[in-house]
Design an enzyme around this catalytic site. Structure first.
Site, short mmCIF file in Angstrom:
data_model
loop_
_atom_site.label_atom_id
_atom_site.label_comp_id
_atom_site.label_asym_id
_atom_site.label_seq_id
_atom_site.Cartn_x
_atom_site.Cartn_y
_atom_site.Cartn_z
N GLU A 204 -11.26 -3.58 4.07
CA GLU A 204 -10.25 -4.19 3.19
C GLU A 204 -8.86 -4.09 3.79
OE1 GLU A 204 -7.29 -4.17 -0.23
OE2 GLU A 204 -7.65 -2.73 1.37
N GLU A 205 -8.57 -2.97 4.43
CA GLU A 205 -7.21 -2.71 4.89
C GLU A 205 -6.78 -3.57 6.08
OE1 GLU A 205 -5.17 -1.11 3.28
OE2 GLU A 205 -6.19 0.43 2.09
N HIS B 56 -1.05 5.28 1.44
CA HIS B 56 -0.94 4.96 2.87
C HIS B 56 -0.10 6.02 3.60
CE1 HIS B 56 -2.20 0.44 2.89
NE2 HIS B 56 -2.84 1.12 1.95
N HIS C 52 -13.28 -0.55 -2.03
CA HIS C 52 -13.44 -0.46 -0.57
C HIS C 52 -13.48 0.98 -0.08
CE1 HIS C 52 -9.11 0.28 0.51
NE2 HIS C 52 -8.86 -0.46 -0.56
N ASP D 40 -6.47 5.34 -1.85
CA ASP D 40 -6.67 3.91 -1.65
C ASP D 40 -7.77 3.75 -0.59
OD1 ASP D 40 -6.47 1.17 -1.30
OD2 ASP D 40 -4.52 1.23 -0.32
#
Length: 348
Positions: free
Chosen positions: A202-203, A313, A62, A168
């Protein structure tokens, strides 16, 4: 390898606002793949014809990162923000931010001289972002509600480690670009007709991948991630999910999904055959696009291979460069070598 990692991580791109990341990736793959498609949700799908066209493989990572949106312009010119994806408010006090990738800003933080209650977690409604404005009227000329806000972080490599925001999952996107380069530069074909999907959103609930899969209709998939390590110095080993430096992470189960046995074994056996040091993800919290694929259309079996990253994150995450390189080698083998899938095929 890692040719693209710095550029990718420094680009801004929260969920639904991945356009800068998508434009960059598209510019790097043009002329190297057979076809490029951008669907209604913004997924970038790159098709490469394989040696075996009887099967379709989807390789997925992603593009979006966690971040924020401007949700309020205050009378004093400061801004209110809300998280897009899971961002702990404890990691953002005093941090530098970028609004729309251009405007510099900083998050408020009360000095310890004025606030002795250091254990209290600040709520998002208390957070104010200062971007140099002295009034709502002045701020409104440069900032709009719904503007994208991201951490302002510069990629750094030091020794065998890399530090940046957005590992990420720009790390997964970077590995996919490396593999596309490898196939193109060596005039190879992947094992099967392969669709590299650079996914959106995605998140915020695994939104993009299911839409892309409905278009591709793959037989199986590999999902690439930058996953949490949890091996913070203050944490005992039993709380670790993974450990940076211990190699690619192979998932057997996470929230919403138990990986199909044959898929899991195919990945593990390939890592063993290549003598690649690997590890299992030992905590099952969190999920990936593989969970969405399992519930899409007829159910698409997917394996999950990740690079472990400490402090994801947050404004600054850490990865081990050997972990990145070994994850690339493992995924490259699975994408290009039909023999790795013989036992999986027999099981079907």
């Amino acid at each position: 390898m890692r040719k693209y990692l710095k550029d990718l991580t420094e680009l801004p791109g929260i969920s639904s606002r991945e356009e800068k990341v998508r434009e960059y990736i598209k510019s790097q793959v043009e002329g190297k793949v057979n076809n490029i498609t951008i669907d209604n949700l913004g997924n970038l799908i790159c098709f490469v014809k394989g040696k075996d066209s009887s099967k379709k493989m989807m390789v997925d990572a992603h593009m979006d990162e966690v971040g924020f949106m401007v949700t309020k312009i205050n009378d004093d010119g400061t801004l209110g923000i809300s998280p897009v994806g899971g961002v702990d408010p404890r990691v953002i006090k005093s941090q530098r931010l970028k609004i729309e990738g251009v405007l510099n800003a900083v998050v408020n933080s009360t000095p310890i001289h004025l606030d002795k209650d250091i254990k209290r977690v600040v709520k998002y409604e208390e957070i104010k972002v200062y971007a140099g404005f002295s009034s709502k009227e002045e701020a409104s000329k440069k900032v709009n509600l719904g503007d994208m806000v991201t951490f302002d972080t510069t990629y750094v490599e030091e020794g065998n480690y890399a530090l940046s925001k957005a590992f990420d999952d720009r790390v997964g996107c970077s590995i996919m670009l490396d593999i596309i380069d490898y196939i193109y530069e060596n005039k190879l074909q992947p094992a099967f007709d392969t669709y590299f999907n650079f996914a959106t959103q995605e998140e915020v609930g695994l939104r993009g991948t299911g839409v892309a899969a409905a278009r591709i209709k793959p037989d199986f998939a590999l999902v690439l991630e930058g996953t949490t390590a949890g091996d913070n110095p203050e944490n005992p080993p039993e709380k670790w999910a993974t450990h940076i430096g211990n190699g690619p992470v192979i998932t057997f189960m996470h929230s919403g999904l138990v990986i199909k046995k044959e898929m899991f074994e195919t990945i593990v056996n390939t890592a063993k055959a290549l003598n690649i040091k690997f590890q299992y993800k030992m905590r099952t919290a969190g999920g990936t696009n593989a969970a969405k694929l399992a519930k899409t259309m007829y159910g698409i079996p997917a394996g999950v291979i990740s690079v472990p990253c400490r402090y994801i994150h947050s404004p600054l995450a850490i990865l081990n460069i050997d972990d990145y390189n070994n994850t690339y080698s493992l995924v490259k083998e699975l994408v290009t070598n039909n023999e790795r899938w013989v036992n999986y095929e027999r099981a079907h």
